[in-house]
Design an enzyme around this catalytic site. Structure first.
Site, PDB file in Angstrom:
ATOM      1  N   HIS A   1     -10.545   1.023   2.879  1.00  0.00           N
ATOM      2  CA  HIS A   1     -11.806   1.430   2.260  1.00  0.00           C
ATOM      3  C   HIS A   1     -11.974   0.797   0.885  1.00  0.00           C
ATOM      4  O   HIS A   1     -13.025   0.241   0.566  1.00  0.00           O
ATOM      5  CB  HIS A   1     -11.896   2.958   2.156  1.00  0.00           C
ATOM      6  CG  HIS A   1     -11.696   3.648   3.459  1.00  0.00           C
ATOM      7  ND1 HIS A   1     -12.624   3.624   4.467  1.00  0.00           N
ATOM      8  CD2 HIS A   1     -10.646   4.366   3.936  1.00  0.00           C
ATOM      9  CE1 HIS A   1     -12.168   4.293   5.509  1.00  0.00           C
ATOM     10  NE2 HIS A   1     -10.969   4.753   5.208  1.00  0.00           N
TER      11      HIS A   1
ATOM     12  N   LYS B   1       0.831  -1.208   0.000  1.00  0.00           N
ATOM     13  CA  LYS B   1       0.000   0.000   0.000  1.00  0.00           C
ATOM     14  C   LYS B   1       0.862   1.254   0.000  1.00  0.00           C
ATOM     15  O   LYS B   1       0.630   2.190  -0.771  1.00  0.00           O
ATOM     16  CB  LYS B   1      -0.941   0.013   1.203  1.00  0.00           C
ATOM     17  CG  LYS B   1      -1.801   1.268   1.257  1.00  0.00           C
ATOM     18  CD  LYS B   1      -2.571   1.357   2.545  1.00  0.00           C
ATOM     19  CE  LYS B   1      -2.768   2.797   2.918  1.00  0.00           C
ATOM     20  NZ  LYS B   1      -3.064   2.980   4.316  1.00  0.00           N
TER      21      LYS B   1
END
Length: 181
Positions: A115, A95
């Site tokens: 999310h 990420k």
């Protein structure tokens, strides 16, 4: 959260304007500067290891000439080499690497945060058992390059505002109308 992280980074740079100053500072002072971001002791150690590694491999910057520790050399590298360069540092995962590529180097990447991951599973874009990493690999391959940035930003914002799509229904931003998904 993004705001907490931004405040911790702002305090770090206010306290230590250069990376050389961060490296030279006692760990306790760096930890205090970034404490709001969480895991201050671990992050301090890892930041200093990255800084020292860059110096060991690329040379000592001349502070008197205004030079500082930098990984700008990554800007001219192909994406796969940037990924390998960043991934070798403990604590720098897919990420973070994807965010550096997209937000800093302006590359076509599709970071998967909590999310995006939650919404991708909810929408059936990935199997229910998909991990964040497998979701990243799947979506980064399939989302068209020209929409990666905008779609990522929209999904993150939506995941913070929609009680139906937010993890456990907990909102991080003000709700805005019915869920379009």
């Amino acid at each position: 959260t993004d705001k907490t992280s931004a405040r911790a980074f702002a305090k770090l740079k206010l306290t230590f304007p250069t990376w050389l100053e961060v490296l030279a500072a006692p760990n306790a002072e760096v930890e205090e500067a970034i404490r709001e971001g969480g895991l201050a002791e671990v992050k301090t150690e890892r930041i200093k290891i990255v800084l020292q590694t860059v110096i060991d491999e690329r040379g000592q910057p001349n502070a008197e000439a205004g030079e500082d520790v930098s990984m700008e050399y990554c800007r001219d590298m192909p994406t796969d080499l940037v990924k390998a360069e960043l991934a070798r540092f403990k604590g720098v995962g897919p990420k973070t690497i994807s965010c550096v590529l997209m937000f800093t180097l302006m590359r076509a990447e599709f970071p998967v945060d909590t999310h995006v991951w939650h919404i991708a599973k909810k929408m059936g874009w990935v199997p229910p058992a998909a991990t964040r990493e497998t979701t990243y690999l799947h979506l980064n391959e399939r989302v068209p390059d020209d929409v990666k940035y905008d779609l990522h930003v929209l999904l993150v914002d939506h995941g913070k505002r929609c009680p139906r799509c937010a993890k456990k229904g907990r909102l991080q931003k003000e709700e805005q109308g019915p869920c379009p998904l």
